[in-house]
Design an enzyme around this catalytic site. Structure first.
Site, PDB file in Angstrom:
ATOM      1  N   HIS A   1       0.841  -1.194   0.000  1.00 36.31           N
ATOM      2  CA  HIS A   1       0.000   0.000   0.000  1.00 36.31           C
ATOM      3  C   HIS A   1       0.882   1.250   0.000  1.00 36.31           C
ATOM      4  CE1 HIS A   1      -4.107  -1.670   1.603  1.00 36.31           C
ATOM      5  NE2 HIS A   1      -3.657  -2.334   0.562  1.00 36.31           N
TER       6      HIS A   1
ATOM      7  N   GLU B   1      17.598   4.034 -14.949  1.00 36.18           N
ATOM      8  CA  GLU B   1      18.521   2.962 -14.576  1.00 36.18           C
ATOM      9  C   GLU B   1      17.811   1.845 -13.805  1.00 36.18           C
ATOM     10  OE1 GLU B   1      21.428   2.437 -15.562  1.00 36.18           O
ATOM     11  OE2 GLU B   1      22.181   0.894 -14.197  1.00 36.18           O
TER      12      GLU B   1
HETATM   13 ZN   LIG Z   1      -4.720  -3.894  -0.401  1.00 41.16          ZN
END
Ligand SMILES: [Zn+2]
Ligand SMILES: [Zn+2]
Length: 729
Positions: free
Chosen positions: A338, A361
């Protein structure tokens, strides 16, 4: 012969165990636990007695007595069921106490043999396709379940099955033989048994976590659950939870981690799975908090129950998604984060279904990518419950065979790898790239191009996309670049281009018919409505003079409001039926629709490709205008209250028939003046009407014809480019 052999085997193992006792969050959880466990043992249960919020008594379905006489109306099927009754005393009880349901055993024994009629249940789906083939072959060779099980366990020490399960598969095979199905086509006939390995079965098999009884699990499996690899994996997952917490990926108990228990002797699809629990403080995770599941999602070990204020243990809500990723990608670990960057990066282009970045990169850290490659991560839309994301996650994984991550809009990201190290490394690179994209965007730079140059926008000219402030910010940071002015503009017609024609005919017009009396009655004395009525009166007067069909005289005001309104409504209905494009009608319609949109009784429909196309054009500095025969106010209502929210921020202006008809070339000449492009061809007009296309082309505009479901036919060799979606432009 086979029949006799099998019935001997039943007596070899005829003890059916009661379900393990425990505490459950809900009555349904408790019932499911008992039902599922019963099936693994060869009996079925039913609710005998229950009081909704206090207790439930669950008995063996063979409890009760054989009834000799059929009641009238009882059919043969019921008779067959009742003949099975043996007055079995088996009974367990669930009692509610302090909001939790406690299971206890009242009578744990049965007075009958296990049923052999449950082999379609998931409990016998614990075998892989290969294992089913072995069972078939050994059955054909006359081997007994215990002998078969011994061979299966030699191949896979983690096997979560007992001879009961082998027996069930044998019974199924026997029924197949009896019903004439071929034994030589394991891929089709064993399809329901296999939930492992192949993408097809992984995608279609339902997720059914089941609690496995400690005593019923074979001793070897029990030993395996206590083995060092399982212990180490539990410790690793809890350590990573604590680490990811400090990175902000799993705060607020959100996000989760899963990992396969690595064992060189077991192919990855059959390895045990460790998952973090749901609702536990991630920075305080300990190895004992982890769930251990079989490769096909049966819960083998769950954390101990903890007292208040801890919630009862629950496996992560991501479990069905994790299992799909394992099944479809043969992953060794999956991380659900999250992290705020993974959430914000999906909001910058709210209609875009992909995140694309190149020439960074850190892209090299993503499996199968080099510095010059473009990294593409699919974005799926969020859902109210984590489990509801499963279908769209499957679709995204299928549609993007190269991806090792799927973003969830306004939510987070799922990332996987062959091993926990690969998953963790890639997760770090993905988060870095998401963060970089957000920062580049803040600087007014385009992350999606190799040069990461300035976002191509008309600085401050249009004032409709917040470009002004972005330009100022870039200037304040001392960035030395020139924003090239772009004069490209697009003019969109509504019906058949941005919006289904049926929306106008089937939704908007009927809404006016249905609400005209209500609207006029409610607002009769307002200045606006009096103005609408006066306009209508003079239109109707001239219609009557010209003998227009459907026009009826409007009584004078002193005859009373009701009569006036009834007559106006009749006129309005006739005008709509005749598709009149008169201002008096359009003005009143606009006011009625405004009320409808304000009350959320109306939602403006746009085709699914429209929001993303508008957003793309805006971010590349193209100004977009609307030109429709509906009033400008009605146009703004439609786009301001659309099925994709308020889309007006992508639009720079609205034209209606006050500039002239869409079939007149002069109308387009006037619009060119208002929009202010250098060359007429810099204005692109999109319409579904051939006559309008011809008029616009005569004014020098570039024209594309939109083909939508229900569009009218075009003349042959019409000579215009056509598109079926605005994204093709
Ligand atoms: Zn979730
Ligand atoms: Zn029983």
């Amino acid at each position: 012969m086979m029949e006799v052999q099998d019935s001997n085997e039943i007596t070899e193992r005829n003890i059916m165990l009661p379900p393990p006792v425990g505490i459950f969050q809900t009555r349904e959880d408790l019932l499911k636990h008992v039902r599922d466990f019963a099936l693994t043992q060869g009996y079925m249960v039913s609710i005998k007695d229950s009081s909704k919020d206090r207790y439930v008594t669950i008995a063996c379905d063979r409890g009760g007595l054989y009834r000799k006489r059929l009641k009238t109306g009882e059919n043969m099927r019921q008779r067959k069921t009742s003949s099975r009754l043996t007055n079995c005393p088996f009974e367990v009880v669930g009692k509610k106490d302090d909001d939790l349901w406690t299971l206890s055993i009242k009578h744990g024994e049965h007075n009958h043999e296990p049923s052999n009629d449950i082999s379609d249940h998931p409990s016998c789906r614990r075998f892989t396709e290969e294992e089913v083939i072995i069972i078939r072959e050994m059955t054909a060779a006359g081997k007994r379940p215990r002998q078969i099980l011994k061979v299966l366990r030699q191949r896979n020490p983690n096997l979560v099955s007992d001879s009961r399960n082998v027996y069930n598969v044998k019974a199924k095979i026997r029924r197949e033989i009896l019903s004439g199905k071929s034994m030589d086509s394991p891929s089709t006939s064993s399809g329901t048994i296999n939930v492992n390995g192949t993408e097809a079965s992984a995608a279609t098999a339902p997720f059914q976590p089941m609690v496995q009884n400690g005593t019923a699990v074979a001793e070897s499996t029990q030993a395996c659950l206590e083995s060092n690899p399982v212990k180490e994996t539990r410790a690793l997952v809890s350590e990573l939870c604590r680490h990811f917490y400090t990175l902000g990926w799993v705060s607020g108990t959100g996000g989760s981690i899963t990992m396969k228990v690595h064992d060189d002797s077991i192919p990855k699809p059959h390895q045990l799975v460790v998952m973090s629990p749901s609702g536990v403080q991630k920075e305080r995770m300990v190895p004992e908090d982890m769930y251990v599941l079989s490769s096909d999602g049966f819960i083998l070990s769950m954390p101990p129950f903890k007292p208040y204020p801890h919630a009862p243990p629950k496996c992560t809500d991501c479990a069905p998604l994790f299992l799909k990723v394992y099944g479809m990608r043969n992953a060794g670990a999956v991380i659900h984060s999250h992290g705020m960057e993974s959430c914000l990066v999906t909001m910058i282009h709210p209609f875009s279904k992909e995140f694309r970045i190149t020439h960074m990169e850190m892209i090299k850290g993503i499996q199968g990518h080099g510095y010059h490659d473009e990294l593409v991560v699919p974005i799926i839309e969020n859902a109210a419950h984590e489990g509801d994301l499963t279908e769209s996650l499957i679709e995204a994984i299928r549609a993007y065979p190269k991806t090792t991550a799927v973003l969830v809009r306004n939510h987070g990201v799922y990332i996987w790898g062959d091993s926990w190290i690969s998953a963790k490394t890639q997760a770090e690179c993905y988060h870095y790239l998401f963060d970089a994209a957000i920062k580049l965007h803040q600087l007014g730079l385009d992350w999606s191009t190799p040069s990461h140059g300035p976002i191509r926008n008309v600085n401050g000219v249009c004032g409709c996309g917040g470009n002004m402030s972005r330009g100022l910010k870039a200037g304040a940071l001392g960035l030395d670049y020139v924003i090239e002015p772009s004069q490209r503009c697009i003019l969109l017609e509504i019906e058949g281009t941005t919006t289904p024609t049926s929306f106008v005919t089937d939704v908007l017009f009927p809404y006016v018919n249905d609400n005209v009396v209500k609207h006029l009655t409610a607002t009769y004395d307002s200045e606006e409505t009096q103005d609408d009525i006066n306009l209508l009166r003079s239109q109707i007067q001239s219609d009557l003079e010209q003998g227009v069909v459907g026009a009826v005289p409007v009584p004078p005001d002193y005859m009373g409001k009701e009569l006036v309104i009834a007559s106006l409504a009749a006129n309005v209905e006739a005008m709509i039926a005749a598709d009149r494009k008169v201002t008096a009608l359009k003005q009143l319609q606009g006011h009625i629709w405004r009320t409808g949109f304000q009350r959320n009784e109306l939602v403006g429909m746009v085709f699914d490709d429209v929001p993303e196309a508008l957003e793309r054009w805006q971010s590349s500095g193209i100004k977009v205008y609307i030109y429709s025969s509906g009033s400008r106010e009605a146009q703004q209502l439609l786009f301001g209250n659309s099925n994709y929210g308020d889309l007006r921020k992508y639009l720079c202006g609205f034209f209606d028939t006050t500039v002239g008809s869409k079939k007149e070339t002069q109308s387009f000449v006037d619009i060119l003046q208002t929009v202010g492009v250098d060359r007429p061809a810099d204005l692109l007009f999109v319409t579904d009407a051939f006559q309008e296309a011809v008029a616009a082309r005569a004014a020098g505009l570039e024209v594309i014809i939109s083909i939508r479901p229900g569009s009218g036919p075009l003349p042959e060799n019409h000579g215009f480019r056509t598109v079926e979606s605005l994204l093709e432009i």
